[in-house]
Design a protein around this motif. Structure first.
Motif, PDB file in Angstrom:
ATOM      1  N   ILE A 152       0.850  -1.194   0.000  1.00  0.00           N
ATOM      2  CA  ILE A 152       0.000   0.000   0.000  1.00  0.00           C
ATOM      3  C   ILE A 152       0.882   1.239   0.000  1.00  0.00           C
ATOM      4  O   ILE A 152       1.722   1.418   0.886  1.00  0.00           O
ATOM      5  N   GLU A 153       0.714   2.081  -1.005  1.00  0.00           N
ATOM      6  CA  GLU A 153       1.609   3.218  -1.201  1.00  0.00           C
ATOM      7  C   GLU A 153       1.355   4.377  -0.246  1.00  0.00           C
ATOM      8  O   GLU A 153       2.294   4.963   0.267  1.00  0.00           O
ATOM      9  N   GLY A 154       0.133   4.735  -0.015  1.00  0.00           N
ATOM     10  CA  GLY A 154      -0.167   5.887   0.828  1.00  0.00           C
ATOM     11  C   GLY A 154       0.093   5.590   2.301  1.00  0.00           C
ATOM     12  O   GLY A 154      -0.537   4.707   2.872  1.00  0.00           O
ATOM     13  N   PRO A 155       1.024   6.322   2.927  1.00  0.00           N
ATOM     14  CA  PRO A 155       1.367   6.021   4.324  1.00  0.00           C
ATOM     15  C   PRO A 155       0.196   6.182   5.286  1.00  0.00           C
ATOM     16  O   PRO A 155       0.050   5.392   6.222  1.00  0.00           O
ATOM     17  N   GLU A 156      -0.657   7.175   5.055  1.00  0.00           N
ATOM     18  CA  GLU A 156      -1.792   7.365   5.953  1.00  0.00           C
ATOM     19  C   GLU A 156      -2.812   6.231   5.779  1.00  0.00           C
ATOM     20  O   GLU A 156      -3.350   5.717   6.762  1.00  0.00           O
ATOM     21  N   HIS A 157      -3.052   5.853   4.542  1.00  0.00           N
ATOM     22  CA  HIS A 157      -3.973   4.757   4.263  1.00  0.00           C
ATOM     23  C   HIS A 157      -3.437   3.448   4.863  1.00  0.00           C
ATOM     24  O   HIS A 157      -4.176   2.685   5.487  1.00  0.00           O
ATOM     25  N   ARG A 158      -2.144   3.199   4.676  1.00  0.00           N
ATOM     26  CA  ARG A 158      -1.497   2.004   5.221  1.00  0.00           C
ATOM     27  C   ARG A 158      -1.620   1.982   6.746  1.00  0.00           C
ATOM     28  O   ARG A 158      -1.951   0.958   7.346  1.00  0.00           O
ATOM     29  N   ARG A 159      -1.384   3.108   7.377  1.00  0.00           N
ATOM     30  CA  ARG A 159      -1.449   3.206   8.830  1.00  0.00           C
ATOM     31  C   ARG A 159      -2.870   2.943   9.330  1.00  0.00           C
ATOM     32  O   ARG A 159      -3.079   2.211  10.305  1.00  0.00           O
ATOM     33  N   ASN A 160      -3.869   3.510   8.642  1.00  0.00           N
ATOM     34  CA  ASN A 160      -5.260   3.276   9.030  1.00  0.00           C
ATOM     35  C   ASN A 160      -5.641   1.799   8.907  1.00  0.00           C
ATOM     36  O   ASN A 160      -6.299   1.246   9.791  1.00  0.00           O
ATOM     37  N   LEU A 161      -5.231   1.175   7.816  1.00  0.00           N
ATOM     38  CA  LEU A 161      -5.522  -0.249   7.643  1.00  0.00           C
ATOM     39  C   LEU A 161      -4.795  -1.096   8.677  1.00  0.00           C
ATOM     40  O   LEU A 161      -5.346  -2.077   9.198  1.00  0.00           O
ATOM     41  N   GLN A 162      -3.579  -0.726   8.998  1.00  0.00           N
ATOM     42  CA  GLN A 162      -2.813  -1.468  10.004  1.00  0.00           C
ATOM     43  C   GLN A 162      -3.487  -1.367  11.371  1.00  0.00           C
ATOM     44  O   GLN A 162      -3.632  -2.369  12.067  1.00  0.00           O
ATOM     45  N   HIS A 163      -3.925  -0.192  11.738  1.00  0.00           N
ATOM     46  CA  HIS A 163      -4.611  -0.006  13.017  1.00  0.00           C
ATOM     47  C   HIS A 163      -5.891  -0.832  13.064  1.00  0.00           C
ATOM     48  O   HIS A 163      -6.181  -1.484  14.077  1.00  0.00           O
ATOM     49  N   PHE A 164      -6.668  -0.814  11.988  1.00  0.00           N
ATOM     50  CA  PHE A 164      -7.901  -1.594  11.933  1.00  0.00           C
ATOM     51  C   PHE A 164      -7.599  -3.083  12.060  1.00  0.00           C
ATOM     52  O   PHE A 164      -8.257  -3.797  12.824  1.00  0.00           O
ATOM     53  N   ALA A 165      -6.610  -3.547  11.315  1.00  0.00           N
ATOM     54  CA  ALA A 165      -6.280  -4.972  11.336  1.00  0.00           C
ATOM     55  C   ALA A 165      -5.819  -5.416  12.722  1.00  0.00           C
ATOM     56  O   ALA A 165      -6.216  -6.479  13.199  1.00  0.00           O
ATOM     57  N   ILE A 166      -5.016  -4.601  13.365  1.00  0.00           N
ATOM     58  CA  ILE A 166      -4.507  -4.978  14.688  1.00  0.00           C
ATOM     59  C   ILE A 166      -5.590  -4.887  15.749  1.00  0.00           C
ATOM     60  O   ILE A 166      -5.789  -5.825  16.528  1.00  0.00           O
ATOM     61  N   TRP A 167      -6.301  -3.779  15.784  1.00  0.00           N
ATOM     62  CA  TRP A 167      -7.277  -3.568  16.847  1.00  0.00           C
ATOM     63  C   TRP A 167      -8.559  -4.355  16.663  1.00  0.00           C
ATOM     64  O   TRP A 167      -9.195  -4.738  17.647  1.00  0.00           O
TER      65      TRP A 167
END
Length: 66
Positions: free
Chosen positions: A27-42
Motif C-alpha cells: 500500500i503506497e499511501g502512508p496514511e492509508h497504510r497506517r489506518n488499515l494497520q490499526h484496523f487490522a490490529i485492533w
C-alpha cells in the motif's frame, strides 16, 4: 512448541500475520497504510486471537478476515 520451550501459536493466525505484513507493504499511501494497520490490529487480530484461544482457527476464518 511440542517440547514446551516455545508457546503454542495457531498456524492460521501466524499465516495471517505474515500475509498482513506483506499486504500492508504494497500500500503506497502512508496514511492509508497506517489506518488499515490499526484496523487490522485492533479489530481483526483481536478477534482472531480470541477465537484461537478457544481452539484452532480454520482457513475460512482467516480468509474471511482477508
Amino acid at each position: 512448541m511440542d517440547s514446551g520451550v516455545l508457546p503454542r501459536v495457531d498456524r492460521q493466525l501466524m499465516l495471517y500475520q505474515r500475509w498482513l505484513t506483506e499486504r500492508l507493504a504494497t500500500i503506497e499511501g502512508p496514511e492509508h497504510r497506517r489506518n488499515l494497520q490499526h484496523f487490522a490490529i485492533w479489530h481483526q487480530m483481536r478477534r482472531l486471537r480470541s477465537k484461537a484461544e478457544k481452539g484452532p482457527l480454520g482457513r475460512s476464518q482467516t480468509s474471511q478476515t482477508k
